[in-house]
Design an enzyme around this catalytic site. Structure first.
Site, PDB file in Angstrom:
ATOM      1  N   VAL A  92      56.020  82.237  32.033  1.00  0.00           N
ATOM      2  CA  VAL A  92      57.167  82.124  31.435  1.00  0.00           C
ATOM      3  C   VAL A  92      56.801  81.224  30.221  1.00  0.00           C
ATOM      4  O   VAL A  92      56.370  79.763  30.400  1.00  0.00           O
ATOM      5  CB  VAL A  92      58.177  81.547  32.235  1.00  0.00           C
ATOM      6  CG1 VAL A  92      59.501  81.367  31.436  1.00  0.00           C
ATOM      7  CG2 VAL A  92      58.412  82.620  33.296  1.00  0.00           C
ATOM      8  N   ALA A 137      56.246  75.823  28.928  1.00  0.00           N
ATOM      9  CA  ALA A 137      55.836  77.106  29.503  1.00  0.00           C
ATOM     10  C   ALA A 137      55.389  76.733  31.036  1.00  0.00           C
ATOM     11  O   ALA A 137      55.079  75.635  31.372  1.00  0.00           O
ATOM     12  CB  ALA A 137      54.700  77.660  29.076  1.00  0.00           C
ATOM     13  N   LYS A 138      55.225  77.641  31.885  1.00  0.00           N
ATOM     14  CA  LYS A 138      54.910  77.708  33.266  1.00  0.00           C
ATOM     15  C   LYS A 138      54.365  78.852  33.938  1.00  0.00           C
ATOM     16  O   LYS A 138      54.909  80.013  33.375  1.00  0.00           O
ATOM     17  CB  LYS A 138      56.221  76.854  34.283  1.00  0.00           C
ATOM     18  CG  LYS A 138      55.330  76.269  35.469  1.00  0.00           C
ATOM     19  CD  LYS A 138      55.085  74.717  35.168  1.00  0.00           C
ATOM     20  CE  LYS A 138      54.554  74.062  36.162  1.00  0.00           C
ATOM     21  NZ  LYS A 138      54.445  72.678  35.553  1.00  0.00           N
ATOM     22  N   GLY A 139      53.457  78.709  34.733  1.00  0.00           N
ATOM     23  CA  GLY A 139      53.034  80.303  35.305  1.00  0.00           C
ATOM     24  C   GLY A 139      52.963  79.987  36.974  1.00  0.00           C
ATOM     25  O   GLY A 139      52.625  78.904  37.164  1.00  0.00           O
TER      26      GLY A 139
END
Ligand code: NAD
Length: 459
Positions: A92, A137-139
């Site tokens: 995201v 962001a992050k995943g």
């Protein structure tokens, strides 16, 4: 007191920044939350609170509520027994107004899209508070990495990387380690990406080993950053280093480095713990000795039993639980383990003058309010533990330039950014008569809003 600042943007609407003194975010949010809502709902409420406080342009507020991109990927991985298992992963990107997206990748069974959304938004604010040119962001991948062999983990990482390659890249989105991902995982991501494009691209991830383009000083950066802002808080409150006592919860990457560096700076570290509990000596612990023991045996508490009286180390050392450690009489409490440690239940018993949040989210919203009312100076996580992302930024800069800095240079630049960010958050807090967490969010949201307005809405 009401103060109004106007940021005038050439040819655009202005952002009217209005702030009422004496309030903080926790006062507004705590009665609505305390544990019941998802992380994303809490993140949205924090944004709503700050938007109201600074009288943020309604359309900018609306834009900031949404992640810019959300990618969900379902993919098969061959297991060691020859069978295949399906995995789900996410990446995201919340906001890219200030630069390419930056944020970790976590491997955990409880990963959800909602959690990743919230963490991406928090990364936007963290990068903005530090004034480094990134969006957030992050995943994550839903998996239990403890149940996967190293070969399975590698295949899962390489396939996940291939699936999210359409949105990551050194100019787009630069992942980093998070929960249960490490320099080895970053190496596999870097290699997979490089194999696809046909040449080495070290700048696609940070937190890599130094031998493939990682940065000197990255491993210690979060604990070191925590030490820098703690020293600034002590200076601000007029507390001398020789009269400062420190209790550290957690003895991992962040806690161990912060404890060692604060002791080297002249503070007395009186307690430190790991998941089994901690040790406490009001006269100060020998931190290098504790860390040596932990690295040799894996524990801290058993050190108490193993210390010899002959060395005199056992004298006055007590075993404390993690709960007791939080309530010790000390100048600085440095939670560096888990979230939700300081709660509405124990916040009234915290005796520290300063709480420096090494961990992410160690203080609940209800506790935040109590600490603020009791005059305890809190350095919020998005500032206190931002040393890691700051040196990640240095790593990316070095990779892009293919020119690497010495550790000393990395540490000096880190100090500069930590100190100036601390000063900016403090000035914002003083200006609006609010707490440091609210001030950090105000600064971050203002910066992101300003960048968005300056760039305008395409087309
Ligand atoms: P780590 O895994 O290296 O260390 C965690 C430590 O916490 C260990 O010593 C563990 O024994 C201890 N611990 C576990 N359960 C505990 C419990 N119930 N009570 C007390 N201690 C307990 O993790 P880390 O990298 O040091 O991260 C710690 C915190 O800092 C996390 O919240 C993380 O999200 C945050 N953080 C880390 C970084 C980084 O660069 N490592 C950056 C930003 C934020």
């Amino acid at each position: 007191m009401i103060s109004v600042i106007k940021h005038r943007i050439h040819g655009m609407k202005s952002v009217a920044v209005k702030c009422q003194g004496g309030f903080n975010m926790a006062q507004e949010i705590s009665h609505q939350t305390d544990g019941k809502q998802s992380l994303y709902q809490v993140a949205l409420e924090q944004l709503d609170y700050v938007a109201k406080l600074i009288d943020l342009d309604a359309s900018v507020h609306e834009i900031l509520k949404y992640p810019k991109r959300e990618l969900t990927v379902n993919f098969p991985v061959r297991l060691d027994d020859g069978s295949y298992s399906m995995f789900t992963g996410y990446r995201v990107q919340h906001n890219l107004a200030r630069g390419p997206a930056k944020g970790g990748i976590r491997y955990h069974p409880s990963v959800t899209l909602d959690e990743i959304r919230a963490l991406a938004m928090l990364m936007t604010w963290k990068c903005a508070v530090m004034n480094i040119p990134y969006g957030g962001a992050k995943g994550g991948v839903i998996c239990n990495p403890k149940r996967l062999s190293s070969a399975e983990l590698e295949r899962m990482t390489r396939r996940y990387t291939t699936e999210i390659m359409i949105i990551i890249g050194p100019n787009y989105d630069i992942p980093a380690p998070d929960v249960y991902t490490n320099p080895q995982v970053m190496s596999w991501i870097m290699d997979t990406y490089s194999m696809h494009v046909g040449h080495s691209v070290p700048a696609v991830v940070t937190g890599k080993p130094v031998c493939i383009g990682g940065s000197e000083g990255r491993l210690e950066a979060t604990g070191r950053g925590c030490m820098f802002v703690t020293l600034e808080a002590l200076k601000h409150l007029g507390i001398g280093l020789d009269e400062t006592t420190v209790a550290v919860q957690g003895c991992g990457n962040v806690g161990s480095v912060a404890a060692r560096l604060l002791q080297e700076a002249g503070c007395k570290v009186i307690a430190i713990s790991d998941s089994q509990g901690g040790i406490y000596n009001p006269n100060g612990l020998d931190i290098p000795e504790v860390l040596k023991h932990k690295s040799e045996t894996g524990g801290i508490v058993d050190m108490f039993a193993s210390l010899t009286d002959a060395k005199g180390l056992r004298k006055n050392v007590d075993v404390v639980s993690n709960e007791e450690l939080l309530e010790l009489d000390c100048t600085v409490l440095l939670p560096a383990a888990l979230e939700n440690q300081i709660t509405g239940e124990n916040a009234t018993r915290i005796k520290a003058r300063i709480v420096a949040e090494g961990a992410n989210g160690p203080t609940t919203t209800a506790a935040d309010r109590i600490l603020y009312d009791r005059g305890i100076f809190l350095i919020p996580d998005i500032l206190a533990n931002a040393g890691g992302v700051t040196v990640s930024y240095f790593e990316w800069v070095q990779d892009l330039q293919a020119f690497f800095w010495k550790e000393n240079e990395v540490n000096n630049r880190l100090r500069e950014i930590m100190v100036s960010s601390f000063e900016e958050v403090l000035t914002t807090a003083q200006k609006y008569n609010t707490d440091m967490r609210t001030a950090a969010y105000v600064l971050a949201v203002e910066r992101v809003a300003l960048a968005g307005l300056q760039r305008g809405i395409y087309p």
